[in-house]
Design a protein around this motif. Structure first.
Motif, PDB file in Angstrom:
ATOM      1  N   ASP A   1      32.042  43.284  22.673  1.00 16.17           N
ATOM      2  CA  ASP A   1      32.777  43.072  23.913  1.00 16.17           C
ATOM      3  C   ASP A   1      31.887  43.368  25.105  1.00 16.17           C
ATOM      4  O   ASP A   1      31.170  44.352  25.118  1.00 16.17           O
ATOM      5  CB  ASP A   1      33.995  44.008  23.998  1.00 16.17           C
ATOM      6  CG  ASP A   1      35.059  43.678  22.980  1.00 16.17           C
ATOM      7  OD1 ASP A   1      35.245  42.487  22.698  1.00 16.17           O
ATOM      8  OD2 ASP A   1      35.698  44.615  22.481  1.00 16.17           O
ATOM      9  N   MET A   2      31.955  42.496  26.105  1.00 19.93           N
ATOM     10  CA  MET A   2      31.304  42.780  27.369  1.00 19.93           C
ATOM     11  C   MET A   2      32.318  43.486  28.267  1.00 19.93           C
ATOM     12  O   MET A   2      31.966  44.406  28.997  1.00 19.93           O
ATOM     13  CB  MET A   2      30.803  41.506  28.031  1.00 19.93           C
ATOM     14  CG  MET A   2      30.040  41.784  29.303  1.00 19.93           C
ATOM     15  SD  MET A   2      29.147  40.366  29.914  1.00 19.93           S
ATOM     16  CE  MET A   2      27.638  40.523  28.979  1.00 19.93           C
ATOM     17  N   ILE A   3      33.570  43.046  28.181  1.00 21.47           N
ATOM     18  CA  ILE A   3      34.661  43.677  28.927  1.00 21.47           C
ATOM     19  C   ILE A   3      35.800  43.918  27.953  1.00 21.47           C
ATOM     20  O   ILE A   3      36.171  43.024  27.197  1.00 21.47           O
ATOM     21  CB  ILE A   3      35.171  42.783  30.075  1.00 21.47           C
ATOM     22  CG1 ILE A   3      34.054  42.555  31.101  1.00 21.47           C
ATOM     23  CG2 ILE A   3      36.387  43.391  30.746  1.00 21.47           C
ATOM     24  CD1 ILE A   3      34.452  41.589  32.188  1.00 21.47           C
ATOM     25  N   ARG A   4      36.353  45.112  28.012  1.00 25.05           N
ATOM     26  CA  ARG A   4      37.509  45.424  27.171  1.00 25.05           C
ATOM     27  C   ARG A   4      38.508  46.219  27.996  1.00 25.05           C
ATOM     28  O   ARG A   4      38.193  47.277  28.530  1.00 25.05           O
ATOM     29  CB  ARG A   4      37.095  46.226  25.953  1.00 25.05           C
ATOM     30  CG  ARG A   4      38.303  46.608  25.076  1.00 25.05           C
ATOM     31  CD  ARG A   4      37.910  47.488  23.933  1.00 25.05           C
ATOM     32  NE  ARG A   4      37.169  46.667  22.991  1.00 25.05           N
ATOM     33  CZ  ARG A   4      37.191  46.832  21.684  1.00 25.05           C
ATOM     34  NH1 ARG A   4      37.884  47.800  21.151  1.00 25.05           N
ATOM     35  NH2 ARG A   4      36.506  46.053  20.890  1.00 25.05           N
ATOM     36  N   PHE A   5      39.708  45.680  28.118  1.00 22.92           N
ATOM     37  CA  PHE A   5      40.838  46.396  28.713  1.00 22.92           C
ATOM     38  C   PHE A   5      41.771  46.749  27.573  1.00 22.92           C
ATOM     39  O   PHE A   5      42.153  45.872  26.805  1.00 22.92           O
ATOM     40  CB  PHE A   5      41.617  45.501  29.696  1.00 22.92           C
ATOM     41  CG  PHE A   5      41.061  45.425  31.089  1.00 22.92           C
ATOM     42  CD1 PHE A   5      39.715  45.213  31.322  1.00 22.92           C
ATOM     43  CD2 PHE A   5      41.900  45.540  32.180  1.00 22.92           C
ATOM     44  CE1 PHE A   5      39.207  45.123  32.602  1.00 22.92           C
ATOM     45  CE2 PHE A   5      41.416  45.453  33.468  1.00 22.92           C
ATOM     46  CZ  PHE A   5      40.066  45.244  33.688  1.00 22.92           C
ATOM     47  N   GLU A   6      42.125  48.002  27.459  1.00 23.43           N
ATOM     48  CA  GLU A   6      43.083  48.454  26.446  1.00 23.43           C
ATOM     49  C   GLU A   6      44.272  49.106  27.141  1.00 23.43           C
ATOM     50  O   GLU A   6      44.140  50.181  27.732  1.00 23.43           O
ATOM     51  CB  GLU A   6      42.441  49.460  25.485  1.00 23.43           C
ATOM     52  CG  GLU A   6      41.380  48.874  24.571  1.00 23.43           C
ATOM     53  CD  GLU A   6      41.929  47.924  23.528  1.00 23.43           C
ATOM     54  OE1 GLU A   6      43.139  47.937  23.242  1.00 23.43           O
ATOM     55  OE2 GLU A   6      41.121  47.142  22.992  1.00 23.43           O
ATOM     56  N   LYS A   7      45.417  48.417  27.119  1.00 25.03           N
ATOM     57  CA  LYS A   7      46.668  48.931  27.678  1.00 25.03           C
ATOM     58  C   LYS A   7      46.492  49.452  29.101  1.00 25.03           C
ATOM     59  O   LYS A   7      46.904  50.547  29.450  1.00 25.03           O
ATOM     60  CB  LYS A   7      47.245  50.019  26.773  1.00 25.03           C
ATOM     61  CG  LYS A   7      47.564  49.506  25.379  1.00 25.03           C
ATOM     62  CD  LYS A   7      48.154  50.571  24.501  1.00 25.03           C
ATOM     63  CE  LYS A   7      48.427  49.986  23.122  1.00 25.03           C
ATOM     64  NZ  LYS A   7      48.996  50.957  22.209  1.00 25.03           N
ATOM     65  N   VAL A   8      45.856  48.617  29.941  1.00 25.78           N
ATOM     66  CA  VAL A   8      45.568  48.998  31.327  1.00 25.78           C
ATOM     67  C   VAL A   8      46.757  48.681  32.216  1.00 25.78           C
ATOM     68  O   VAL A   8      47.327  47.594  32.161  1.00 25.78           O
ATOM     69  CB  VAL A   8      44.307  48.269  31.852  1.00 25.78           C
ATOM     70  CG1 VAL A   8      44.079  48.563  33.331  1.00 25.78           C
ATOM     71  CG2 VAL A   8      43.094  48.663  31.019  1.00 25.78           C
TER      72      VAL A   8
END
Length: 186
Positions: A39-46
């Protein structure tokens, strides 16, 4: 590419917010089926709330290295919030944000400029300096990251050639087409 480039337009076409999040969910499922890519960008439950509305709510997104991504959606869907969270211009209320394997939500103020130097954002208005030539605009960006004058003199012509505007080095932004301005911004 060592940097992430995001094409961003605040005036996107209209799409229902629920449909927008459904499409995002389907894209995430598709990525999961492609295998375990970095992943370059990962949002987790943001989640990000503003005083009277929701910027993003419980959003999880994975963007892999090499992906070409357009961020589109209706006004108020969270496009600007998404970009500002990546750059740590604003703080998330909850969740985890990783950019190039760095947890953005826990970065100190001293680490934020380092993060931002690893990300290239091409804004719709390009944000070029109108009183500087193409060469000077590119050189200025390199001066900010403390490149030597010798390196700047050597690399700016190479960079301009790479994006096909070497012959525009002495032109000012208002003398360029929108496409040429965008290439200077890149």
């Amino acid at each position: 590419w060592k940097k992430l480039f995001i094409a961003y337009s605040p005036n996107s076409f209209y799409i229902d917010r629920e449909l927008y999040y459904n499409i995002i969910g389907q894209l995430i499922e598709l990525k999961a089926k492609r295998g375990n890519l970095t992943d370059m960008i990962r949002f987790e439950k943001v989640t990000k709330y503003y005083k009277n509305n929701v910027g993003l709510e419980n959003v999880s997104v994975h963007i892999n290295k090499g992906d070409f991504v357009f961020l589109v959606g209706p006004s108020g869907a969270g496009k600007s919030t998404f970009i500002k969270l990546i750059l740590k211009e604003i703080e998330a209320d909850s969740g985890s944000i990783l950019v190039n394997d760095k947890e953005v939500t826990s970065l100190s103020n001293r680490q934020i400029p380092i993060l931002r130097r690893s990300i290239g954002i091409v804004f719709q208005d390009f944000r070029l300096l109108p009183k500087k030539t193409v060469f000077e605009n590119v050189a200025f960006a390199m001066e900010i990251i403390h490149k030597s004058p010798r390196t700047i003199r050597r690399q700016v012509p190479q960079i301009l050639s790479l994006v096909g505007i070497a012959n525009k080095a002495s032109k000012y932004p208002d003398e360029l087409s929108a496409g040429e301005q965008q290439r200077v911004a890149i």
